[in-house]
Design an enzyme around this catalytic site. Structure first.
Site, PDB file in Angstrom:
ATOM      1  N   ILE A   1       0.837  -1.202   0.000  1.00 30.87           N
ATOM      2  CA  ILE A   1       0.000   0.000   0.000  1.00 30.87           C
ATOM      3  C   ILE A   1       0.873   1.254   0.000  1.00 30.87           C
ATOM      4  CG2 ILE A   1      -1.879  -1.163   1.226  1.00 30.87           C
ATOM      5  CD1 ILE A   1      -1.057   0.623   3.682  1.00 30.87           C
ATOM      6  N   ASP A   2       2.185   1.086   0.267  1.00 38.03           N
ATOM      7  CA  ASP A   2       3.072   2.252   0.330  1.00 38.03           C
ATOM      8  C   ASP A   2       3.505   2.741  -1.054  1.00 38.03           C
ATOM      9  OD1 ASP A   2       2.916   1.991   3.050  1.00 38.03           O
ATOM     10  OD2 ASP A   2       4.888   1.068   3.305  1.00 38.03           O
TER      11      ASP A   2
END
Ligand code: F6P
Length: 357
Positions: free
Chosen positions: A135-136
């Site tokens: 998700i980064d």
């Protein structure tokens, strides 16, 4: 020729892992004779020999499922060559289990740490293919990772919902997004949610500038503000410190989270009522968005093509609008941070959004 493929998911989970697993499996079954071995909990299963053959039907019905059917765990790269109290040589164990499983190749789905270990195994002579998830969105060499856009959607909805309650009460909402090193999630969700201030690890902030922005809004009869802050955001004083000194500085300040500190400072400086919201792992949970389902499927299919072509030592990537791959050795160990001059940062500044700098 039958190919035996090992699959593992490692590091923090994210939406789209199962879609990618399904993509690899279904495309592989279509392209060549295949047997797939599912390795439990990432490198933990590879080290300890915890695996089983996954039947073809088990890859059905998982496109929309969050998490990972294989399980995951964090096995720090820095410890891979360290022999612990159990006296186990982890690298030797992984090589031995790869051999025992009779694998032709290993597909690793993970983030930066996963890629580093994948590259290590590659250097040890294993056939490895990496798929970039997080998700980064901070994996070097790919424009986007799967899981990221779902997290952006979730974080944006959080901001949207806080907007209305902030406006009703005339409050300042400080929303802390995931992202320790990279601020992509905060930048995208902040822009999409119409935040007034966006604070990223890559752009150290000055509290006075944040206070000034909120005060300016109040002067313009906007009695609420939305501050989107990445969990790894740093003030300018901290950014100038070495990590060790920073930790001591934070300890002295009774620091809990960056969002708590900003909320307290705002309240003290302006007397404005503040609230802190930390959506945390909600940003990683649940079903992948349509975008991530398509992206993960595309990545999975490309991995199967690489296996068909016996093109190993690669990391699948989105390059422009085309899915391709990079040599693992060229991307592993590098982090894709938000460039301070990124166009989106410029767009946000043009909209009057403050980065607190
Ligand atoms: O790397 C993904 C991530 O969600 C980061 O944004 C966050 O800092 C970290 O994982 C949280 O890790 P954990 O799930 O171990 O609490």
């Amino acid at each position: 020729m039958k190919r035996r493929i090992g699959l593992l998911t490692s590091g923090g989970d994210c939406p789209g892992l199962n879609a990618a697993i399904r993509g690899v499996a279904r495309a592989a079954y279509e392209m060549f004779e295949t047997e797939i071995v599912g390795i439990a909990d990432g490198y933990r299963g590879l080290i300890q020999g915890d695996y089983r053959v996954v039947e073809r039907h088990e890859f059905s019905g998982i496109l929309t499922l969050g998490g990972t059917i294989l399980g995951t765990s964090r096995q720090p790269f820095s410890q891979m060559r360290v022999v612990g109290e159990d006296n186990l040589d982890k690298v030797a164990a992984m090589k031995e289990n790869y051999r025992k499983m009779g694998l032709d190749c290993l597909v690793t789905l993970g983030g930066n740490g996963t890629h580093k270990t994948a590259n290590l195994l590659c250097g040890e002579g294993l056939n490895v293919i990496g798929l970039p998830k997080t998700i980064d969105n901070d994996i070097y060499g790919t424009d986007v990772t799967f899981g990221f856009h779902t997290a952006v959607d979730i974080a944006t909805e959080v901001i949207d919902r806080l907007h209305t309650t902030a406006a009703s009460h005339g409050r300042c909402m400080v929303i802390e997004m995931m992202g320790n090193k990279a601020g992509w999630l905060t930048l995208y969700a902040g822009l999409a949610g119409g935040a007034d201030v966006i604070l990223l690890p890559e752009i150290p902030y000055d509290m006075e500038a944040v206070v000034a922005k909120v005060a300016e809004r109040a002067q313009n009869k906007k009695h609420f503000s939305i501050i989107a802050v990445a969990e790894g955001a740093l003030c300018k004083v901290e950014a100038a410190m070495k990590k060790k000194d920073r930790l001591r500085y934070r300890e002295d300040q009774h620091f809990v989270t960056v969002s708590q500190r900003i909320a307290a400072d705002l309240q003290a400086a302006l007397g404005v009522e503040t609230r802190v919201v930390i959506p945390g792992h909600v940003q990683r949970g649940g079903a992948p968005s349509a975008y991530d389902r398509v992206l993960a499927t595309r990545f999975g299919v490309h991995a199967a093509e690489l296996i068909r072509d016996e093109c190993y030592g690669a990391s699948v990537a989105m390059l422009g609008d085309t899915v391709g791959h990079n040599p693992l050795g060229e991307v592993a160990g590098k982090t894709k941070l938000v460039p301070t001059a990124h166009q989106l940062v410029g767009v946000a500044r043009a909209m009057g959004i403050s980065f607190g700098d």
